[in-house]
Scaffold this active site. Structure first.
Site, short mmCIF file in Angstrom:
data_model
loop_
_atom_site.label_atom_id
_atom_site.label_comp_id
_atom_site.label_asym_id
_atom_site.label_seq_id
_atom_site.Cartn_x
_atom_site.Cartn_y
_atom_site.Cartn_z
N HIS A 45 0.83 -1.18 -0.14
CA HIS A 45 0.00 0.07 -0.05
C HIS A 45 0.90 1.17 0.13
CE1 HIS A 45 -2.99 -2.73 2.12
NE2 HIS A 45 -3.45 -2.66 1.14
N VAL A 187 4.09 -5.69 -4.85
CA VAL A 187 5.37 -5.65 -3.94
C VAL A 187 5.27 -6.93 -3.20
CG1 VAL A 187 6.31 -4.48 -1.98
CG2 VAL A 187 5.16 -3.06 -3.75
P1 AMP Z 1 -6.73 -3.85 -0.09
O1 AMP Z 1 -6.22 -2.95 1.15
O2 AMP Z 1 -6.33 -5.31 -0.11
O3 AMP Z 1 -7.86 -3.85 -0.79
O4 AMP Z 1 -5.67 -3.26 -1.40
C1 AMP Z 1 -5.74 -1.84 -1.55
C2 AMP Z 1 -4.94 -1.60 -2.79
O5 AMP Z 1 -3.65 -2.19 -2.22
C3 AMP Z 1 -5.50 -2.33 -4.15
O6 AMP Z 1 -5.16 -1.63 -5.11
C4 AMP Z 1 -4.60 -3.41 -3.99
O7 AMP Z 1 -4.01 -3.93 -5.39
C5 AMP Z 1 -2.99 -2.77 -3.31
N1 AMP Z 1 -2.28 -3.86 -2.78
C6 AMP Z 1 -2.48 -4.73 -2.07
N2 AMP Z 1 -1.39 -5.45 -2.04
C7 AMP Z 1 -0.45 -5.14 -2.70
C8 AMP Z 1 0.94 -5.31 -2.89
N3 AMP Z 1 1.65 -6.44 -2.45
N4 AMP Z 1 1.61 -4.87 -3.89
C9 AMP Z 1 1.04 -3.75 -4.57
N5 AMP Z 1 -0.32 -3.29 -4.44
C10 AMP Z 1 -1.11 -4.04 -3.46
#
Ligand code: AMP
Length: 300
Positions: A45, A187
């Site tokens: 994030h 990431v």
């Molecule tokens: P979430 O809080 O899991 O709904 O994710 C919020 C945002 O962070 C979304 O756009 C996800 O795709 C992104 N995200 C979650 N994990 C990763 C990661 N390991 N690398 C890059 N972006 C991520």
């Protein structure tokens, strides 16, 4: 020399106040970037937030939303136990230079009488859409609401949730939303496991088994690089790589990277195809992907 100082972002709970802050920033000539999240923030994030800052510049407004969106969870999914840690998340946002955290309540985002839903038909149907039939409708609806509040902005997303990224890009285009949707590389941990708020559910033994996921993705990239273009053979590399390490496979799919349609086999030379998987390790469902025919430095 002046060192950059970490200042605490403003925390806003009311949707109208979030809209007003974004409007006010733009009225002052600032660009706005929005990073939608469900909180429990990690380095994946933070990378989105840092990229958002680069896109809008030092004077821009970088906003992060933290909202565990009830409509994107199925009845037997982990909505109630999904981690909620707003104070720690605000502190993490401060380290990434975020200006504003929007943390609405479920009632704020879905007021009494709410009955509008956004459905992206075909992109949302396969892959995660099969076992999570209402998931992308919930995602598309909440992201549309967030975009409606933020107004013209850059929306920054991760490609770790590849299908979600495609769904959101399409809804922004189809609904003429004044939002530039960008998708950033995944990431990963040093051993290649994609960072996820759900990794904390893994026991140490399950965490060790989870390294089979990036290993299988590397194996299919290697096989593709050596010239394999048969869809069945490429899928087989991944199933064999996961066998014995995961408890169940939800799907292993190779799809057109833009439309998520089933590609021709053998893959045409100009094809961009995403190899996407969803598996369960213990009780934890993990997803990951890599785009074949594209450099993926996160796995190389
Ligand atoms: P979430 O809080 O899991 O709904 O994710 C919020 C945002 O962070 C979304 O756009 C996800 O795709 C992104 N995200 C979650 N994990 C990763 C990661 N390991 N690398 C890059 N972006 C991520």
């Amino acid at each position: 020399m002046d060192l950059p100082t970490e200042s605490t972002p403003a925390v806003i709970h009311a949707p109208e106040a979030f809209r007003a802050a974004c409007d006010q920033a733009r009225a002052g000539g600032r660009r706005v970037a929005l990073v939608p999240t469900m909180g429990a923030l990690h380095a994946g994030h933070l990378a989105l937030m840092e990229d958002a800052r680069r896109r809008v510049g030092p004077d821009g407004l970088v906003a992060v939303s933290v909202f565990v969106n009830p409509t994107q969870f199925g009845p037997s999914e982990d909505f109630s136990r999904y981690p909620r840690e707003l104070d720690a998340d605000v502190a993490r946002c401060a380290t990434a230079g975020v200006d504003l955290v929007f943390a609405p309540s479920p009632r704020g985002m879905y007021p009494d009488g709410d009955q509008t839903r956004v459905r992206v038909a075909e992109l949302a149907a396969p892959m995660c859409g099969v076992t999570r039939p209402m998931h992308f409708e919930g995602v598309a609806t909440v992201v549309t609401k967030l975009f409606a509040l933020a107004g013209p902005c850059v929306g920054v997303f991760g490609r770790k949730d590849y299908q979600q990224y495609r769904v959101i890009s399409r809804l922004a285009r189809d609904l003429f939303l004044p939002v530039e949707v960008v998708g950033l590389p995944t990431v990963r941990e040093p051993d290649g496991l994609a960072l996820s708020s759900r990794n904390r559910y893994l026991s140490p033994a399950d965490r060790a088994r989870a390294t089979a996921i990036p290993t299988a993705l590397r194996a299919v990239r290697d096989r593709y690089a050596r010239g394999e273009r048969s869809v069945i053979a490429l899928l087989d590399v991944v199933s064999q790589g996961l066998a014995g390490s995961v408890d169940s496979v939800d799907y292993i799919e190779l799809r057109d990277a833009s439309e998520l349609t089933v590609p021709l086999t053998p893959l045409p030379s100009e094809a961009r195809a995403v190899l996407a998987i969803a598996v369960k390790i213990g009780q934890t469902r993990l997803i990951d992907n890599t785009v074949l025919g594209e450099v993926d430095v996160t796995l190389d």
